[in-house]
Design a protein around this motif. Sequence first.
Motif, PDB file in Angstrom:
ATOM      1  N   VAL A   1      43.132  50.959  35.992  1.00  0.00           N
ATOM      2  CA  VAL A   1      43.768  49.843  36.460  1.00  0.00           C
ATOM      3  C   VAL A   1      42.989  48.493  36.340  1.00  0.00           C
ATOM      4  N   GLY A   2      42.056  48.441  37.030  1.00  0.00           N
ATOM      5  CA  GLY A   2      41.274  47.016  36.784  1.00  0.00           C
ATOM      6  C   GLY A   2      41.094  46.448  35.294  1.00  0.00           C
ATOM      7  N   ALA A   3      40.774  47.345  34.430  1.00  0.00           N
ATOM      8  CA  ALA A   3      40.569  47.003  33.157  1.00  0.00           C
ATOM      9  C   ALA A   3      41.976  46.306  32.541  1.00  0.00           C
ATOM     10  N   LEU A   4      43.172  47.218  32.977  1.00  0.00           N
ATOM     11  CA  LEU A   4      44.463  46.852  32.502  1.00  0.00           C
ATOM     12  C   LEU A   4      44.529  45.352  33.209  1.00  0.00           C
ATOM     13  N   ALA A   5      44.186  45.165  34.517  1.00  0.00           N
ATOM     14  CA  ALA A   5      44.842  43.982  35.055  1.00  0.00           C
ATOM     15  C   ALA A   5      43.880  42.915  34.320  1.00  0.00           C
ATOM     16  N   ASN A   6      42.555  43.166  34.032  1.00  0.00           N
ATOM     17  CA  ASN A   6      41.636  42.182  33.630  1.00  0.00           C
ATOM     18  C   ASN A   6      42.499  41.528  32.224  1.00  0.00           C
ATOM     19  N   TRP A   7      43.040  42.527  31.388  1.00  0.00           N
ATOM     20  CA  TRP A   7      43.670  42.094  29.967  1.00  0.00           C
ATOM     21  C   TRP A   7      44.988  41.501  30.543  1.00  0.00           C
ATOM     22  N   VAL A   8      45.660  41.878  31.510  1.00  0.00           N
ATOM     23  CA  VAL A   8      46.977  41.186  31.742  1.00  0.00           C
ATOM     24  C   VAL A   8      46.921  39.611  32.253  1.00  0.00           C
ATOM     25  N   PHE A   9      45.939  39.588  33.082  1.00  0.00           N
ATOM     26  CA  PHE A   9      45.458  38.081  33.721  1.00  0.00           C
ATOM     27  C   PHE A   9      44.879  37.265  32.642  1.00  0.00           C
ATOM     28  N   GLU A  10      44.155  37.735  31.663  1.00  0.00           N
ATOM     29  CA  GLU A  10      43.382  36.996  30.520  1.00  0.00           C
ATOM     30  C   GLU A  10      44.422  36.581  29.476  1.00  0.00           C
ATOM     31  N   THR A  11      45.307  37.579  29.259  1.00  0.00           N
ATOM     32  CA  THR A  11      46.285  37.532  28.261  1.00  0.00           C
ATOM     33  C   THR A  11      47.292  36.105  28.703  1.00  0.00           C
ATOM     34  N   VAL A  12      47.753  36.372  29.996  1.00  0.00           N
ATOM     35  CA  VAL A  12      48.796  35.431  30.487  1.00  0.00           C
ATOM     36  C   VAL A  12      48.011  33.814  30.677  1.00  0.00           C
TER      37      VAL A  12
ATOM     38  N   SER B   1      45.629  32.866  28.222  1.00  0.00           N
ATOM     39  CA  SER B   1      45.245  32.408  26.890  1.00  0.00           C
ATOM     40  C   SER B   1      46.560  31.963  26.391  1.00  0.00           C
ATOM     41  N   LEU B   2      47.957  32.484  26.955  1.00  0.00           N
ATOM     42  CA  LEU B   2      49.066  32.131  26.398  1.00  0.00           C
ATOM     43  C   LEU B   2      49.750  30.959  26.996  1.00  0.00           C
ATOM     44  N   GLY B   3      49.218  30.483  28.109  1.00  0.00           N
ATOM     45  CA  GLY B   3      49.286  29.185  28.915  1.00  0.00           C
ATOM     46  C   GLY B   3      50.495  29.431  29.890  1.00  0.00           C
ATOM     47  N   TRP B   4      50.570  30.751  30.349  1.00  0.00           N
ATOM     48  CA  TRP B   4      51.663  31.128  31.207  1.00  0.00           C
ATOM     49  C   TRP B   4      51.071  31.125  32.857  1.00  0.00           C
ATOM     50  N   GLU B   5      49.962  31.114  33.031  1.00  0.00           N
ATOM     51  CA  GLU B   5      49.409  31.141  34.098  1.00  0.00           C
ATOM     52  C   GLU B   5      49.740  29.841  34.878  1.00  0.00           C
ATOM     53  N   THR B   6      50.163  30.023  36.086  1.00  0.00           N
ATOM     54  CA  THR B   6      50.194  28.922  37.313  1.00  0.00           C
ATOM     55  C   THR B   6      49.511  29.241  38.500  1.00  0.00           C
ATOM     56  N   THR B   7      49.230  28.359  39.270  1.00  0.00           N
ATOM     57  CA  THR B   7      48.585  28.795  40.424  1.00  0.00           C
ATOM     58  C   THR B   7      49.302  29.740  41.352  1.00  0.00           C
ATOM     59  N   THR B   8      50.693  29.534  41.417  1.00  0.00           N
ATOM     60  CA  THR B   8      51.469  30.496  42.289  1.00  0.00           C
ATOM     61  C   THR B   8      51.814  31.971  41.826  1.00  0.00           C
ATOM     62  N   THR B   9      52.033  32.153  40.331  1.00  0.00           N
ATOM     63  CA  THR B   9      52.032  33.223  39.766  1.00  0.00           C
ATOM     64  C   THR B   9      50.758  34.066  39.863  1.00  0.00           C
TER      65      THR B   9
END
Length: 690
Positions: free
Chosen positions: A197-208, A210-218
Amino acid sequence: MAVFKLIVCIIAAVVLSSFISRFIPKVSTPLVQILLGVLVTYLPFFPNASLDPELFMVLFIAPLLYLEAHEIDKSALLKTLKLSLSLAIGLAIATMAAVGFILHAVWPAITLAAALALGAALGPTDAVAVSSLGKEASLTQRQRGVLKGESLFNDASGIVGFQFALAAAFTGDFAVGQAAGEFVFSFICGTLFGLIVGALANWVFETVRSLGWETTTTRILMELFLPFLLYLGAEEFHVSGILAVVAAGLFMRFDRTGVGPNVARTNIVSGSVWGVLSFSLNGAVFILLGMQLPGAMEASWSDPHISNAKLIGIIVLVTAVVIVLRFIWVSAMLRIARDTATGRRRPMTIERWRSAAVMTFGGPKGTITLSLMFTIPYYLASGVPFPMRDELIFIASGVIVMTLLLANFLLPLLAPNRGKDTTAEMVPITIEVLRSTVEELTGRITPDNRRAVLMVIDQYTKRISRLKQRIGESDPQGLERLQIEALHWEKEFVRDRLAETRAHPAADEATQELNVEACERMLDQIMNTLRHASTDSSSGHTVSQIRGRGRMLQRRIGNLAKRTISKIRHTTPLVSEDQIFARTREIQVEAIHHVIGKLLDEMGQDTYNTEHCSALLLDYRRAEASLQARPNMTGSAEVIQQIDDVKRESYGIELGVIQDMFEAGDISRAQMRTLRRNIYVMQVDADSGI
């Protein structure tokens, strides 16, 4: 509604404890919170409500263990891994067995399975409690590393052992072979689940990201959601949710990747949110411990079948078993451990015995122990009340309080913090403060302030370089005194220049106003630095500070009045900010020349150390070269105002970093005061880059 009132009372008590702890630093915050928990139960509006044990486990254990695993220093953990694992697994199992069998033998009314569960709950230590133990004890980095590593791993081993022992007490059936097999399965599969789950979470966070979807709130909401997902998901697969949370916390790395101001800013906000959440959850647990004490005490003492003296004796006995067993175990590990340089085992000297005692009393029980005891069910599988539940919780609470008291009062005696701020101690601490300030400034860069922030960061970089060169400095107080004396030389020069300007005014009114304004502004700046840098606490000095601030405020009000009247009359001021800035820098160059001359004179005398004069002379020459190298000092008042704003902001950041380090126990109160004073003394160096 009763649960909501209970939560409000707990939060209010946690907030109050943060204020009270500032006034009694020699008493650990957990002890203050326990006392507040006891007091709050006697309030007339205190609600009569209880929390579900399973909810308590998920709400407190999962996020606290995740944060502890994620924030631990991985390199320091690897260096002390063997000793930490020995304490976390071997000592936890030994404590579980010793407490379980001794308690059952002394008090047969407590079943062996329930006694073993209590022993397992008393295995984990509380590193958070250690870090807040009055700030008066001085633990080495190795000792802190061992205690934090032990706290991380023995949480998992103690909780797993507690769950199996509690299951045996709940059902009345305990098969050693089957329990061992289930333990290994839960241990291995729980760890694997956390890693996956940690590896999957790392991939999800880094993908979000890299796509510019990450905000402080999310980002923060996803991060806060993760430990609960890990724990509940692992429990659904019937594996250890605790081990899953620890494994994932150690493996997570998404917040260490990515560059740019947005990423840095989000990391800063995330750290602040987790800091508040960690303090709140830990505080809430100790508040709940205090709330639980009166009820458990009343239930136990009001029972005619239980001797109060016996109950207190049991608490003392269990505490003694835990402490003595821990001291023997730590001493044996220190004796067996080989020296990293020679590869040989070292004899136990007085210092090593003291180190064993420090690590013994430096492992008090706290958050995890109490959280586990709250999860004891009220009824057995057969439907009858769980036997001796209140007594077990009361014994655990008593052991927690006693270990906290022993740590609070014995650690300062075993490892006293003598408050000697030697260069070898202060320079690395100062460098760490400056680096943290640079990291936070980097996260605040915007297109509008980029130039100003980068110039201030360059100043900090030069300060770090000069501090590294001074690690061998034998008398830092002597250099500090010379820096303050140089400021007095600057003040005298500017004051004489101001007096001369007023005695012989220029023919042009604008020129006269320009010269006076420039001298007064520079004099205000020097006086402000001297007021903050001075260590004199006498009443005469205080009066002098008040008078100086009054004169500075009077001049500023006068200047503001002049410009306000000009705006009302729609007239143009005689001088502009750019002109004042340029003239101020010219006077500053002249003042630097004056100080350089004084330093050259001092190098041939015995008043100050020649090396100190040489080091400060180099600083002033750098400042002179920087000022004279600027091709055009006019037209840049707006940029300089930005730089001044960033500098003031950076000083605020430094003060915040120093306060955080003090609250975390990384520096003493004396070191905190020195660092705060040095922020103002180092303004001379900070101006070198402008």
